[in-house]
Design a protein around this motif. Sequence first.
Motif, mmCIF file in Angstrom:
data_model
loop_
_atom_site.group_PDB
_atom_site.id
_atom_site.type_symbol
_atom_site.label_atom_id
_atom_site.label_comp_id
_atom_site.label_asym_id
_atom_site.label_seq_id
_atom_site.Cartn_x
_atom_site.Cartn_y
_atom_site.Cartn_z
ATOM 1 N N TYR A 36 0.827 -1.212 0.000
ATOM 2 C CA TYR A 36 0.000 0.000 0.000
ATOM 3 C C TYR A 36 0.860 1.260 0.000
ATOM 4 N N ALA A 37 2.051 1.160 0.566
ATOM 5 C CA ALA A 37 2.958 2.312 0.574
ATOM 6 C C ALA A 37 3.435 2.654 -0.834
ATOM 7 N N MET A 38 3.346 1.686 -1.745
ATOM 8 C CA MET A 38 3.762 1.918 -3.127
ATOM 9 C C MET A 38 2.565 2.187 -4.027
ATOM 10 N N GLY A 39 1.423 2.481 -3.430
ATOM 11 C CA GLY A 39 0.247 2.856 -4.200
ATOM 12 C C GLY A 39 -0.602 1.700 -4.682
ATOM 13 N N ALA A 40 -0.356 0.502 -4.197
ATOM 14 C CA ALA A 40 -1.157 -0.646 -4.624
ATOM 15 C C ALA A 40 -2.589 -0.504 -4.128
#
Length: 180
Positions: A36-40
Amino acid sequence: MIAYVGDFGLARFLSDVPQTSLVGVKGSTGYIALEYAMGAKASTQGDVYSYGILLLEMIPGKGPTDDMFKDNLSLRHFAKLSLPKRVMDIVDPVLLEEAKVSQGSGNHTNTRKRMHACLISMVRIGVLCSANSPRDRMEMKDVVTEMHAIKDLYLGVRIHQDEQVMSQLSGEDPSYLSYY
Protein backbone atom coordinates in the motif's frame (compact mmCIF):
# COMPACT_ATOMS: atom_id res chain seq x y z
CA MET A 1 -4.22 -10.17 24.59
CA ILE A 2 -6.31 -7.24 23.33
CA ALA A 3 -6.10 -6.63 19.59
CA TYR A 4 -6.09 -3.02 18.49
CA VAL A 5 -6.73 -3.66 14.85
CA GLY A 6 -9.58 -2.93 12.50
CA ASP A 7 -7.91 -3.46 9.14
CA PHE A 8 -9.54 -6.74 8.14
CA GLY A 9 -12.01 -6.49 5.31
CA LEU A 10 -10.58 -3.26 3.89
CA ALA A 11 -10.41 -4.76 0.41
CA ARG A 12 -14.16 -5.31 0.32
CA PHE A 13 -14.84 -1.64 1.05
CA LEU A 14 -12.01 -0.05 -0.87
CA SER A 15 -11.68 -2.22 -3.97
CA ASP A 16 -13.76 0.16 -6.10
CA VAL A 17 -12.15 3.33 -4.75
CA PRO A 18 -9.47 4.78 -7.06
CA GLN A 19 -6.12 4.54 -5.26
CA THR A 20 -3.54 7.15 -6.14
CA SER A 21 -2.17 7.58 -2.64
CA LEU A 22 -2.46 6.21 0.86
CA VAL A 23 -5.15 8.78 1.66
CA GLY A 24 -7.88 6.24 0.81
CA VAL A 25 -6.28 3.42 2.78
CA LYS A 26 -6.90 3.51 6.47
CA GLY A 27 -5.57 1.16 9.08
CA SER A 28 -3.34 0.75 12.06
CA THR A 29 0.37 1.44 11.69
CA GLY A 30 2.27 -1.81 11.47
CA TYR A 31 -0.73 -3.79 10.22
CA ILE A 32 -1.06 -2.16 6.79
CA ALA A 33 0.32 -4.27 3.96
CA LEU A 34 3.64 -3.01 2.62
CA GLU A 35 2.44 -2.75 -0.97
CA TYR A 36 0.00 0.00 0.00
CA ALA A 37 2.96 2.31 0.57
CA MET A 38 3.76 1.92 -3.13
CA GLY A 39 0.25 2.86 -4.20
CA ALA A 40 -1.16 -0.65 -4.62
CA LYS A 41 -4.91 -1.06 -4.57
CA ALA A 42 -6.50 -2.55 -1.45
CA SER A 43 -6.80 -6.32 -1.81
CA THR A 44 -7.68 -9.42 0.12
CA GLN A 45 -3.95 -10.21 0.22
CA GLY A 46 -3.50 -6.96 2.18
CA ASP A 47 -6.04 -8.28 4.67
CA VAL A 48 -4.07 -11.53 4.90
CA TYR A 49 -0.97 -9.48 5.75
CA SER A 50 -2.83 -7.73 8.58
CA TYR A 51 -4.07 -11.05 9.91
CA GLY A 52 -0.54 -12.46 9.86
CA ILE A 53 0.78 -9.54 11.88
CA LEU A 54 -2.05 -9.89 14.39
CA LEU A 55 -1.34 -13.61 14.76
CA LEU A 56 2.38 -12.93 15.27
CA GLU A 57 1.59 -10.24 17.83
CA MET A 58 -0.31 -12.71 20.00
CA ILE A 59 2.64 -15.06 20.50
CA PRO A 60 5.22 -12.73 22.09
CA GLY A 61 2.63 -10.21 23.26
CA LYS A 62 4.40 -7.44 21.35
CA GLY A 63 2.90 -5.35 18.57
CA PRO A 64 4.62 -4.45 15.31
CA THR A 65 5.44 -0.96 16.56
CA ASP A 66 7.00 -2.10 19.84
CA ASP A 67 10.27 -0.32 20.71
CA MET A 68 12.23 -3.56 20.34
CA PHE A 69 11.48 -3.60 16.60
CA LYS A 70 13.95 -1.17 15.12
CA ASP A 71 17.24 -1.34 13.21
CA ASN A 72 15.77 -3.65 10.53
CA LEU A 73 14.20 -6.00 13.07
CA SER A 74 10.47 -6.39 12.54
CA LEU A 75 7.90 -8.52 14.33
CA ARG A 76 7.83 -10.84 11.30
CA HIS A 77 11.62 -11.22 11.18
CA PHE A 78 11.76 -11.76 14.96
CA ALA A 79 9.18 -14.54 14.69
CA LYS A 80 10.78 -16.10 11.61
CA LEU A 81 14.15 -16.31 13.37
CA SER A 82 12.53 -18.37 16.13
CA LEU A 83 11.31 -21.12 13.80
CA PRO A 84 11.21 -23.95 14.60
CA LYS A 85 13.49 -24.65 17.57
CA ARG A 86 13.27 -21.34 19.45
CA VAL A 87 9.55 -20.60 19.33
CA MET A 88 9.13 -21.23 23.04
CA ASP A 89 11.79 -18.55 23.68
CA ILE A 90 9.58 -15.84 22.21
CA VAL A 91 6.25 -16.86 23.75
CA ASP A 92 4.75 -14.41 26.21
CA PRO A 93 4.94 -16.06 29.67
CA VAL A 94 1.37 -14.91 30.35
CA LEU A 95 0.19 -16.98 27.38
CA LEU A 96 1.98 -20.05 28.72
CA GLU A 97 0.54 -19.51 32.20
CA GLU A 98 -3.00 -19.21 30.81
CA ALA A 99 -2.45 -22.42 28.83
CA LYS A 100 -1.41 -24.27 32.00
CA VAL A 101 -4.54 -23.12 33.81
CA SER A 102 -6.86 -24.04 30.93
CA GLN A 103 -5.31 -27.50 30.50
CA GLY A 104 -5.59 -28.42 34.18
CA SER A 105 -4.24 -31.79 35.23
CA GLY A 106 -3.30 -34.58 32.86
CA ASN A 107 -0.32 -35.70 30.85
CA HIS A 108 1.80 -32.53 31.00
CA THR A 109 4.52 -33.86 28.70
CA ASN A 110 2.09 -34.61 25.89
CA THR A 111 0.21 -31.35 26.48
CA ARG A 112 3.46 -29.38 26.31
CA LYS A 113 4.47 -31.15 23.08
CA ARG A 114 1.08 -30.37 21.54
CA MET A 115 1.30 -26.75 22.66
CA HIS A 116 4.82 -26.45 21.24
CA ALA A 117 3.73 -27.92 17.89
CA CYS A 118 0.72 -25.58 17.79
CA LEU A 119 2.82 -22.51 18.53
CA ILE A 120 5.32 -23.44 15.81
CA SER A 121 2.50 -23.82 13.34
CA MET A 122 0.86 -20.54 14.36
CA VAL A 123 4.14 -18.63 14.00
CA ARG A 124 4.72 -20.29 10.63
CA ILE A 125 1.25 -19.19 9.46
CA GLY A 126 1.83 -15.65 10.74
CA VAL A 127 5.16 -15.46 8.92
CA LEU A 128 3.64 -16.78 5.69
CA CYS A 129 0.67 -14.42 5.88
CA SER A 130 2.90 -11.40 6.46
CA ALA A 131 5.29 -12.09 3.60
CA ASN A 132 6.51 -8.91 1.90
CA SER A 133 5.12 -9.90 -1.49
CA PRO A 134 1.35 -10.45 -1.78
CA ARG A 135 1.87 -13.43 -4.10
CA ASP A 136 3.93 -15.19 -1.40
CA ARG A 137 1.16 -14.96 1.22
CA MET A 138 -1.13 -17.81 2.16
CA GLU A 139 -4.68 -17.91 0.90
CA MET A 140 -7.17 -17.25 3.69
CA LYS A 141 -9.04 -20.52 3.01
CA ASP A 142 -5.77 -22.38 3.72
CA VAL A 143 -5.19 -20.32 6.86
CA VAL A 144 -8.65 -21.23 8.15
CA THR A 145 -8.07 -24.93 7.44
CA GLU A 146 -4.70 -24.91 9.21
CA MET A 147 -5.97 -22.91 12.18
CA HIS A 148 -8.80 -25.42 12.68
CA ALA A 149 -6.24 -28.24 12.55
CA ILE A 150 -4.12 -26.42 15.15
CA LYS A 151 -7.14 -26.03 17.42
CA ASP A 152 -7.98 -29.73 17.06
CA LEU A 153 -4.38 -30.70 17.80
CA TYR A 154 -4.24 -28.45 20.87
CA LEU A 155 -7.52 -29.79 22.22
CA GLY A 156 -6.48 -33.37 21.49
CA VAL A 157 -9.36 -33.97 19.10
CA ARG A 158 -7.18 -36.03 16.77
CA ILE A 159 -5.04 -37.91 19.26
CA HIS A 160 -4.16 -40.74 16.84
CA GLN A 161 -2.52 -38.24 14.45
CA ASP A 162 -0.84 -36.11 17.10
CA GLU A 163 2.56 -37.82 17.11
CA GLN A 164 3.00 -37.58 13.35
CA VAL A 165 1.82 -33.95 13.24
CA MET A 166 3.95 -32.93 16.24
CA SER A 167 6.99 -34.55 14.62
CA GLN A 168 6.46 -32.51 11.45
CA LEU A 169 5.72 -29.24 13.24
CA SER A 170 8.43 -29.46 15.89
CA GLY A 171 11.23 -29.46 13.35
CA GLU A 172 12.06 -33.16 13.37
CA ASP A 173 10.63 -33.15 9.84
CA PRO A 174 11.66 -29.75 8.45
CA SER A 175 9.77 -30.15 5.15
CA TYR A 176 7.17 -27.57 6.16
CA LEU A 177 9.90 -24.92 6.36
CA SER A 178 10.19 -24.88 2.58
CA TYR A 179 7.13 -22.60 2.52
CA TYR A 180 9.25 -19.53 3.16
